[in-house]
Design an enzyme around this catalytic site. Sequence first.
Site, PDB file in Angstrom:
ATOM      1  N   HIS A 209       0.803  -1.230   0.000  1.00 28.25           N
ATOM      2  CA  HIS A 209       0.000   0.000   0.000  1.00 28.25           C
ATOM      3  C   HIS A 209       0.833   1.277   0.000  1.00 28.25           C
ATOM      4  CE1 HIS A 209       0.927  -0.051   4.288  1.00 28.25           C
ATOM      5  NE2 HIS A 209       0.563   1.208   4.327  1.00 28.25           N
TER       6      HIS A 209
HETATM    7  C1  UD1 Z   1      -2.485   5.530   5.514  1.00 26.82           C
HETATM    8  C2  UD1 Z   1      -1.214   6.096   6.162  1.00 26.82           C
HETATM    9  C3  UD1 Z   1      -0.112   5.048   6.109  1.00 26.82           C
HETATM   10  C4  UD1 Z   1      -0.574   3.750   6.734  1.00 26.82           C
HETATM   11  C5  UD1 Z   1      -1.846   3.296   6.044  1.00 26.82           C
HETATM   12  C6  UD1 Z   1      -2.386   2.025   6.628  1.00 26.82           C
HETATM   13  C7  UD1 Z   1      -0.773   8.510   5.946  1.00 26.82           C
HETATM   14  C8  UD1 Z   1       0.012   9.527   5.247  1.00 26.82           C
HETATM   15  N1  UD1 Z   1      -0.738   7.268   5.426  1.00 26.82           N
HETATM   16  O1  UD1 Z   1      -2.198   5.295   4.153  1.00 26.82           O
HETATM   17  O2  UD1 Z   1       1.003   5.519   6.844  1.00 26.82           O
HETATM   18  O3  UD1 Z   1       0.439   2.785   6.598  1.00 26.82           O
HETATM   19  O4  UD1 Z   1      -2.841   4.332   6.175  1.00 26.82           O
HETATM   20  O5  UD1 Z   1      -3.449   1.519   5.874  1.00 26.82           O
HETATM   21  O6  UD1 Z   1      -1.394   8.811   6.939  1.00 26.82           O
HETATM   22  N2  UD1 Z   1      -9.682   4.468   1.453  1.00 26.82           N
HETATM   23  C9  UD1 Z   1     -10.817   3.681   1.501  1.00 26.82           C
HETATM   24  N3  UD1 Z   1     -11.361   3.406   2.725  1.00 26.82           N
HETATM   25  C10 UD1 Z   1     -10.830   3.878   3.871  1.00 26.82           C
HETATM   26  C11 UD1 Z   1      -9.677   4.660   3.807  1.00 26.82           C
HETATM   27  C12 UD1 Z   1      -9.099   4.950   2.598  1.00 26.82           C
HETATM   28  O7  UD1 Z   1     -11.321   3.238   0.498  1.00 26.82           O
HETATM   29  O8  UD1 Z   1     -11.386   3.579   4.937  1.00 26.82           O
HETATM   30  C13 UD1 Z   1      -9.050   4.753   0.147  1.00 26.82           C
HETATM   31  C14 UD1 Z   1      -9.333   6.146  -0.354  1.00 26.82           C
HETATM   32  O9  UD1 Z   1      -9.560   6.059  -1.710  1.00 26.82           O
HETATM   33  C15 UD1 Z   1      -8.026   6.887  -0.102  1.00 26.82           C
HETATM   34  C16 UD1 Z   1      -6.988   5.782  -0.177  1.00 26.82           C
HETATM   35  O10 UD1 Z   1      -7.640   4.605   0.291  1.00 26.82           O
HETATM   36  O11 UD1 Z   1      -7.814   7.895  -1.034  1.00 26.82           O
HETATM   37  C17 UD1 Z   1      -5.775   6.052   0.680  1.00 26.82           C
HETATM   38  O12 UD1 Z   1      -6.142   6.324   2.031  1.00 26.82           O
HETATM   39  P1  UD1 Z   1      -5.233   7.294   2.961  1.00 26.82           P
HETATM   40  O13 UD1 Z   1      -5.738   7.263   4.354  1.00 26.82           O
HETATM   41  O14 UD1 Z   1      -5.066   8.610   2.294  1.00 26.82           O
HETATM   42  O15 UD1 Z   1      -3.811   6.634   2.911  1.00 26.82           O
HETATM   43  P2  UD1 Z   1      -3.364   5.122   3.083  1.00 26.82           P
HETATM   44  O16 UD1 Z   1      -2.731   4.697   1.831  1.00 26.82           O
HETATM   45  O17 UD1 Z   1      -4.472   4.291   3.641  1.00 26.82           O
END
Ligand code: UD1
Length: 366
Positions: A209
């Site tokens: 991820h």
């Molecule tokens: C975040 C953390 C990362 C951690 C990871 C664990 C930051 C900068 N990154 O990354 O350090 O290792 O979480 O998973 O804080 N999305 C969903 N459902 C959710 C949440 C997110 O579908 O419940 C999708 C959305 O499209 C979003 C993408 O996942 O744009 C990324 O989510 P985001 O929280 O921005 O970053 P992670 O890659 O999850």
Amino acid sequence: MNKLVKIIHVAGARPNFVKIASILKACTKVSDVESLLVHTGQHYTDNMSKTFFEELDIPAPDINLEVGSDSHAQQTAEIMKRFEPVVLKHKPDAVLVVGDVNSTVACALVAVKLGIKVIHVEAGLRSFDRTMPEEINRILTDTISDLLFVSEPSGLNNLKAEGIDGTKVHFVGNVMIDTLEHYRKKSAESHILDDLELKPKEYVVVTLHRPSNVDKRRALTSILDGLAEIQKEIKVVFPMHPRTLKYIKANGFIKKSERLPNLFVTEPLGYLDFLKLMSDSKLVITDSGGIQEETTILGIPCLTVRENTERPVTLTLGTNRLVGTDTDRIIKGYRESLNKVIPGTKPKFWDGKASERIVQTLFHSL
Ligand code: UD1
């Protein structure tokens, strides 16, 4: 009798929930801590949030800021805007943040600006790679924290090198391992192997991820090419993070992965199923930080598809190897880990008692 200490605990993203679960359990065992739980809403879908609260017996958040996904600046700013009135209203003695996600740094910054003490659990980890958003979050959070709880010896060295006052720093061990030890037995009852038609030690688990791996075409292609080779020899199970799925869909990789008969993509799994899946696997391939630690305790070989790790004790004492994203290095690492299993030893204080140490230290330090 200690004085009553009021703490706002912050959790926003999946790995935070695993850490906060044990800290909250340890806090409820003592009568002198009043805990309030704030969920920032950084992760919000059921399989990234609700499932973890249910499985890890985390009380429902007292407040949910419901920020959702956005760019780094928007998300961090929105958390800050919504968290400030909560701190002003509840007037805690301290705000406790865990890990290195955007919620961690955002809430720490709000607290310090209001003159409220900041407690950082999992302080001092450094990848020395400032292109990682988490590295920026780690450095900034540590700089403004009043109490820093460290999970491995490298954290002590890093904080010292950065000039952080040593009296604020406490080596307590790893709260993620507290949760693993607490739920290990329960996870053994999971039916995930039957559900996915797997046999113990006859499959590899993959998680990806990191933006540097999944948002970049070249890195993702290179890793997927490695998995394509490995799945010719052994089943590969890939619970896919939403970020990864989004990029894979947008770039037509989904068709490529569907052509691989032994690669099985699943939804993100809950904690208990995933722990069981890792525990019975032959090998784990990941770019996650926490999984490098969990495999070390489970004694399962781990190939980390990164060039660095902020958790070096998993390399020196644990079962972890860094292989980067190059296809040949991944395949070579896979073969080497089958031929030569590193037994791994338990790092100091990864004993299920880190959260208890944290709570004990709080009383002397707040
Ligand atoms: C975040 C953390 C990362 C951690 C990871 C664990 C930051 C900068 N990154 O990354 O350090 O290792 O979480 O998973 O804080 N999305 C969903 N459902 C959710 C949440 C997110 O579908 O419940 C999708 C959305 O499209 C979003 C993408 O996942 O744009 C990324 O989510 P985001 O929280 O921005 O970053 P992670 O890659 O999850």
